[in-house]
Design an enzyme around this catalytic site. Structure first.
Site, PDB file in Angstrom:
ATOM      1  N   HIS A 154       1.085  -1.346  -0.032  1.00  0.00           N
ATOM      2  CA  HIS A 154      -0.043   0.130  -0.073  1.00  0.00           C
ATOM      3  C   HIS A 154       0.824   1.165  -0.037  1.00  0.00           C
ATOM      4  O   HIS A 154       1.181   1.899   0.922  1.00  0.00           O
ATOM      5  CB  HIS A 154      -0.919   0.221   1.525  1.00  0.00           C
ATOM      6  CG  HIS A 154      -1.944   0.693   1.298  1.00  0.00           C
ATOM      7  ND1 HIS A 154      -2.823   0.747   1.893  1.00  0.00           N
ATOM      8  CD2 HIS A 154      -2.258   1.934   0.738  1.00  0.00           C
ATOM      9  CE1 HIS A 154      -4.060   2.128   1.639  1.00  0.00           C
ATOM     10  NE2 HIS A 154      -3.445   2.864   0.952  1.00  0.00           N
ATOM     11  N   HIS A 186       1.706   5.302  -2.290  1.00  0.00           N
ATOM     12  CA  HIS A 186       1.456   6.079  -3.241  1.00  0.00           C
ATOM     13  C   HIS A 186       2.053   6.796  -3.700  1.00  0.00           C
ATOM     14  O   HIS A 186       3.293   7.272  -3.852  1.00  0.00           O
ATOM     15  CB  HIS A 186       0.316   7.183  -2.364  1.00  0.00           C
ATOM     16  CG  HIS A 186      -1.454   6.764  -1.752  1.00  0.00           C
ATOM     17  ND1 HIS A 186      -2.184   6.345  -2.669  1.00  0.00           N
ATOM     18  CD2 HIS A 186      -1.421   6.113  -0.847  1.00  0.00           C
ATOM     19  CE1 HIS A 186      -2.614   5.811  -2.185  1.00  0.00           C
ATOM     20  NE2 HIS A 186      -2.428   5.672  -0.967  1.00  0.00           N
ATOM     21  N   LEU A 187       2.673   6.480  -5.167  1.00  0.00           N
ATOM     22  CA  LEU A 187       4.150   7.340  -5.468  1.00  0.00           C
ATOM     23  C   LEU A 187       3.765   8.754  -6.164  1.00  0.00           C
ATOM     24  O   LEU A 187       4.272   8.899  -6.928  1.00  0.00           O
ATOM     25  CB  LEU A 187       4.311   6.096  -6.546  1.00  0.00           C
ATOM     26  CG  LEU A 187       4.923   5.012  -5.969  1.00  0.00           C
ATOM     27  CD1 LEU A 187       5.257   3.977  -6.965  1.00  0.00           C
ATOM     28  CD2 LEU A 187       5.913   5.038  -5.393  1.00  0.00           C
ATOM     29  N   ASN A 242      -4.343   6.314  -7.262  1.00  0.00           N
ATOM     30  CA  ASN A 242      -4.642   7.473  -6.697  1.00  0.00           C
ATOM     31  C   ASN A 242      -3.903   8.769  -7.548  1.00  0.00           C
ATOM     32  O   ASN A 242      -4.071   9.468  -6.971  1.00  0.00           O
ATOM     33  CB  ASN A 242      -5.860   7.587  -5.707  1.00  0.00           C
ATOM     34  CG  ASN A 242      -4.734   8.165  -4.463  1.00  0.00           C
ATOM     35  OD1 ASN A 242      -3.663   7.025  -4.495  1.00  0.00           O
ATOM     36  ND2 ASN A 242      -5.035   8.527  -3.052  1.00  0.00           N
ATOM     37  N   HIS A 273     -11.043   0.882   0.980  1.00  0.00           N
ATOM     38  CA  HIS A 273     -10.921   1.661   1.638  1.00  0.00           C
ATOM     39  C   HIS A 273     -12.063   1.911   2.593  1.00  0.00           C
ATOM     40  O   HIS A 273     -12.520   2.630   1.864  1.00  0.00           O
ATOM     41  CB  HIS A 273     -10.137   2.755   0.890  1.00  0.00           C
ATOM     42  CG  HIS A 273     -10.328   4.410   1.891  1.00  0.00           C
ATOM     43  ND1 HIS A 273      -8.729   5.406   1.906  1.00  0.00           N
ATOM     44  CD2 HIS A 273     -11.504   5.105   2.647  1.00  0.00           C
ATOM     45  CE1 HIS A 273      -9.238   5.955   2.552  1.00  0.00           C
ATOM     46  NE2 HIS A 273     -10.349   6.240   3.253  1.00  0.00           N
ATOM     47  N   ASP A 279       0.346   2.480   3.425  1.00  0.00           N
ATOM     48  CA  ASP A 279       0.773   3.867   3.352  1.00  0.00           C
ATOM     49  C   ASP A 279       0.465   5.252   2.836  1.00  0.00           C
ATOM     50  O   ASP A 279       0.702   5.515   3.571  1.00  0.00           O
ATOM     51  CB  ASP A 279      -1.460   3.689   4.502  1.00  0.00           C
ATOM     52  CG  ASP A 279      -2.129   4.666   3.324  1.00  0.00           C
ATOM     53  OD1 ASP A 279      -2.057   5.070   2.167  1.00  0.00           O
ATOM     54  OD2 ASP A 279      -3.293   5.759   3.991  1.00  0.00           O
ATOM     55  N   HIS A 292       2.912  14.233   0.289  1.00  0.00           N
ATOM     56  CA  HIS A 292       2.264  15.100   0.299  1.00  0.00           C
ATOM     57  C   HIS A 292       3.674  16.733   0.161  1.00  0.00           C
ATOM     58  O   HIS A 292       4.079  16.192   1.346  1.00  0.00           O
ATOM     59  CB  HIS A 292       1.427  15.755   1.126  1.00  0.00           C
ATOM     60  CG  HIS A 292       0.039  15.213   0.504  1.00  0.00           C
ATOM     61  ND1 HIS A 292      -1.065  15.164  -0.312  1.00  0.00           N
ATOM     62  CD2 HIS A 292      -0.098  14.270   1.899  1.00  0.00           C
ATOM     63  CE1 HIS A 292      -1.449  14.464   0.107  1.00  0.00           C
ATOM     64  NE2 HIS A 292      -1.952  13.750   1.197  1.00  0.00           N
ATOM     65  N   PHE A 296      -4.646  14.409   3.992  1.00  0.00           N
ATOM     66  CA  PHE A 296      -4.590  13.302   5.154  1.00  0.00           C
ATOM     67  C   PHE A 296      -3.100  12.902   4.200  1.00  0.00           C
ATOM     68  O   PHE A 296      -3.466  12.492   3.055  1.00  0.00           O
ATOM     69  CB  PHE A 296      -5.990  12.749   4.397  1.00  0.00           C
ATOM     70  CG  PHE A 296      -7.225  13.031   5.693  1.00  0.00           C
ATOM     71  CD1 PHE A 296      -7.003  13.398   6.881  1.00  0.00           C
ATOM     72  CD2 PHE A 296      -8.324  13.899   4.906  1.00  0.00           C
ATOM     73  CE1 PHE A 296      -8.418  13.706   7.167  1.00  0.00           C
ATOM     74  CE2 PHE A 296      -9.492  14.438   5.197  1.00  0.00           C
ATOM     75  CZ  PHE A 296      -9.286  14.390   6.431  1.00  0.00           C
ATOM     76  N   GLY A 297      -2.298  12.564   5.304  1.00  0.00           N
ATOM     77  CA  GLY A 297      -1.992  11.376   5.017  1.00  0.00           C
ATOM     78  C   GLY A 297      -0.335  11.388   5.320  1.00  0.00           C
ATOM     79  O   GLY A 297       0.090  13.141   5.189  1.00  0.00           O
TER      80      GLY A 297
HETATM   81 ZN   LIG Z   1      -6.671   4.541   2.221  1.00  0.00          ZN
END
Ligand SMILES: [Zn+2]
Length: 425
Positions: A60, A62-63, A94, A179, A305, A309, A323-324
């Site tokens: 999990h 995010h690239l 996403n 999610h 996860d 950002h 978020f994140g």
């Molecule tokens: Zn998520």
């Protein structure tokens, strides 16, 4: 080029190996695991005092590429992964455009093949544009390399659409990763709904927003027979429901993030955006349930996860910032510190959570040191003392609540397809 890893404590849960021995990697594959190996011309790595494990998998991540390259790229994110001891990562869809078609899937696969420091496996979207309405091109994305489907970040609210998605995923042999968040219950919330949110005057995200969707999805998984995986599980009820579904024989799995097992809302620094993520840091009771769920085997994977950002986005007031948090470089250390050192789980179990656990969901054929397996190796120390400096992160972003934290134990070197891609300086 061959690599001979000597005298390490080789721990391979898949083959129930735990002994001091050597590992030889040649031609991009594991060639042998045996004591006293001899390989003329091989690069020798002295692993005395270190643990030699199958390459870790983070299912999990995010690239941010394509579309948000200012925050992360396939290249930078994969380098951060290697520095975190990961040899394989799965990237969520996403991006911009959303990975909802074989064109985008192929783009990611091709970029990764040329630029990535680790193996990158794309996860395709469930619905077109992750809008939650029309199903994406699931079969074509699978053919292009997608290993699962998910609308991570934008949960599928329409139960009928989710049912169809599970039916399609089942026929294509892909897991559905959700999610789990009821957007109506979480709307407007910035952190977990509890005493700290009340004290700081922030809108809360109730545990119920996660519980309701986990319950729905478990019902749909039973109805459709799909392989269903709960992303970043964070509540006591959700863990209990997954445990129940597994006892009932459903093919249901779930993952937990290091921040959800290491931190509760009571440990947040008020209004610090590096503590803002979805699901939010929950109560101490929920946090303890995640640890218990890991120890009991209900939670079978640790996933970061990793959500980069750019500073300009995160450096806003708490209610406005996205978020994140990033997490690739601190995951192994947090697992050692929170789970292994206090005796909640064994080191062997921790390695399972990073190898066979995610591999059994994704079926990558990795996560083992069996001869013939891909030459992915994670070498770690359980007692190396080091301090995480986010300013030296290989990620393009630095949104982490763990900056400045001193850890005991962490990755030391990462071998991907038979080549060193990272070594601790
Ligand atoms: Zn998520």
């Amino acid at each position: 080029m061959a690599i001979l890893i000597q005298n390490g404590r080789v721990m391979d849960p898949a083959s129930q190996t735990d002994r001091i021995t050597d590992v030889l990697v040649t031609g991009g594959k594991i060639a042998a695991v045996a004591p006293g190996l001899f390989a003329p011309g091989a690069e020798v790595f002295d692993a005395s005092g270190l643990v030699v494990a199958p390459g870790f998998i983070d299912m999990h991540v995010h690239l941010r590429e394509p579309g948000f390259e200012h925050a992360e790229t396939i290249e930078s994110g994969s380098r951060a992964a290697a520095a975190g001891g990961f040899t394989s990562i799965c990237c969520m869809p996403n991006t911009n455009p959303v990975n909802d078609s074989p064109t985008v899937t192929s783009y990611i696969v091709e970029r990764a093949r040329r630029l990535a420091a680790v193996n990158v496996f794309p996860i395709g979207a469930i619905t077109k544009g992750s809008q939650g309405e029309e199903l994406a091109a699931i079969g074509a994305m699978k053919a292009a390399g997608a290993v699962a489907i998910s609308d991570d970040g934008r949960p599928v609210m329409n139960s009928r659409v989710m049912r169809r998605a599970m039916e399609f995923a089942r026929s294509y042999g892909l897991p559905v990763i959700d999610h789990c968040e009821d957007l109506n219950l979480s709307a407007g919330g910035d952190m977990h709904e509890g005493l700290p949110s009340v004290r700081w005057g922030l809108h809360g995200i109730p545990s119920a927003s996660e519980d309701v969707m986990v319950a729905r999805d478990l019902v749909l998984a039973q109805l459709t027979g799909a392989r269903f995986h709960v992303a970043h599980i964070s509540t006591r009820n959700a863990v209990a429901m997954v445990a129940f579904a597994r006892r009932e024989g459903l093919t249901v799995t779930c993952e937990a993030t290091p921040h959800h097992f290491a931190l509760s809302d009571a440990q947040m620094l008020p209004y610090d955006s590096n503590y803002k993520m979805k699901p939010p840091l929950r109560s101490a009771c929920d946090c303890a349930a995640v640890v218990e769920g890991i120890a009991a085997g209900t939670i079978s994977a640790i996933a970061t996860d990793h959500a980069p950002h750019a500073g300009s986005e995160k450096m806003q007031e708490f209610e406005r910032c996205p978020f994140g948090i990033i997490g690739l470089e601190t995951a192994v250390a947090l697992a050692l510190e929170t789970l292994v050192h206090p005796g909640k789980i064994s080191l062997n179990h921790m390695i399972e959570l990073f190898t066979t656990g995610p591999d059994s969901v994704l079926r990558l054929g990795r996560g083992t040191l069996a001869p013939g397996a891909p030459g992915d190796v994670t070498i770690l120390s359980t007692d190396l003392v080091w301090t995480y400096d986010v300013n030296r992160s290989l990620s393009r972003s630095s949104n982490s609540p763990f900056h400045g934290r001193t850890f005991r134990g962490g990755p030391v070197a990462t071998i991907v397809n038979g080549q060193f891609t990272w070594r601790r300086a």
